[in-house]
Design an enzyme around this catalytic site. Structure first.
Site, PDB file in Angstrom:
ATOM      1  NE  ARG A  60      18.941 -18.646 -11.214  1.00  0.00           N
ATOM      2  CZ  ARG A  60      18.817 -18.180 -12.456  1.00  0.00           C
ATOM      3  NH1 ARG A  60      17.702 -17.619 -12.865  1.00  0.00           N
ATOM      4  NH2 ARG A  60      19.813 -18.279 -13.307  1.00  0.00           N
ATOM      5  CE  LYS A 119       9.822 -16.022  -9.697  1.00  0.00           C
ATOM      6  NZ  LYS A 119      11.230 -15.736  -9.974  1.00  0.00           N
ATOM      7  NE  ARG A 251      13.189 -10.366 -22.026  1.00  0.00           N
ATOM      8  CZ  ARG A 251      14.454 -10.036 -22.271  1.00  0.00           C
ATOM      9  NH1 ARG A 251      15.425 -10.552 -21.552  1.00  0.00           N
ATOM     10  NH2 ARG A 251      14.751  -9.197 -23.234  1.00  0.00           N
TER      11      ARG A 251
END
Ligand code: BTN
Length: 254
Positions: A60, A119, A251
């Site tokens: 993204r 992640k 974040r």
């Protein structure tokens, strides 16, 4: 590595999506780019395109998605879709992937799979016109990248999570076999019912919930779950703000 489950998936999915096919490429720049090129050339058939290796994988917001053959699963599902409202599709896809894989996998709004606060994978959704003029019918390209094996942090502040932390012997083909059919069913359920059918399950895995977050414009706040349309609710100094994926990235605050 196990053989790719192409034929089994095609047999399972053809009854759900007429004309569905599965293809595995040794190498391509990006499975998303390839399906977007095909769609722009009028090729709108439903397909699941897997790449052993991507040479220009995309994430993204113009980021790169780096992966090596055998160490990650990279594929895109392309099909015509006509939901009444597209918002929340990446969240529904995240719910499906996490549910197919492991109860401990969390979701970081809007499109990341997380494990142990790192992640594990990402989702990149793009759409192309079907040329039918019957909006909102569009060709959707749903790209998924999942780390299977350990990778060095290389430039990232923390090393990424990988699926073998949960399943020491799993490989990319076995991972695809677990997630592909539920993913197609999810996309069809989303087309029918929208994000509302997935909201509670997203919220149950939402790793940002009640955490301090910083929006990409610098605004600080606390994440408070999602709206019915899949926006992230952030409590800021200016009050509760619904944040949509096109506006910002989020974040956890340090
Ligand atoms: C993100 O984390 O920003 C999304 C990453 C999406 C990566 C997948 S890998 C398969 C597909 N092809 C791409 O070029 N990107 C997606």
């Amino acid at each position: 590595m196990s053989p790719w489950p192409g034929q089994a998936l095609q047999l399972a999915l053809e009854p759900l999506v007429p004309g569905f096919s599965v293809a595995v490429l040794d190498e391509v720049d990006s499975t998303n780019s390839e399906l977007m090129r095909r769609a722009r050339a009028g090729r709108l058939e439903p397909v699941l395109l897997v790449a052993e290796q991507q040479t220009a994988g995309r994430g993204r917001l113009g980021r790169q998605w780096q992966s090596n053959a055998g160490e990650s699963l990279t594929f895109s599902l392309g099909l015509p879709l006509a939901p009444r409202d597209w918002s929340g599709l990446s969240l529904a896809v995240g719910v499906s992937l996490a549910q197919s894989l492991h109860p401990a996998i969390g979701l970081k709004w809007p499109n990341d799979l997380w494990f142990d606060m790192r992640k594990l994978g990402g989702i990149l959704i793009e759409t192309a016109s079907t040329g039918e003029g019957r909006e909102p019918s569009r060709y959707a390209v749903i790209g998924v990248g999942i780390n299977i094996a350990e990778r060095p942090a290389s430039g990232l502040s923390t090393a990424p999570a990988f699926l073998r932390e949960m399943f020491p012997d799993i490989d990319a083909a076995q991972t695809l076999a677990r997630i592909a059919e539920p993913l197609v069913r999810t996309v069809q359920a989303f087309e029918h019912s929208g994000f509302s059918a997935f909201r509670a399950r997203f919220d149950a895995r939402d790793v940002l919930r009640d955490r301090a977050v910083v929006l990409s414009d610098g605004t600080a706040g606390t994440a408070h779950g999602t709206t019915e349309g899949g926006a992230l609710l952030v409590h800021t100094a200016a009050g509760m703000v619904p944040v949509t994926s096109s506006e910002v990235s989020v974040r956890p605050a340090a």
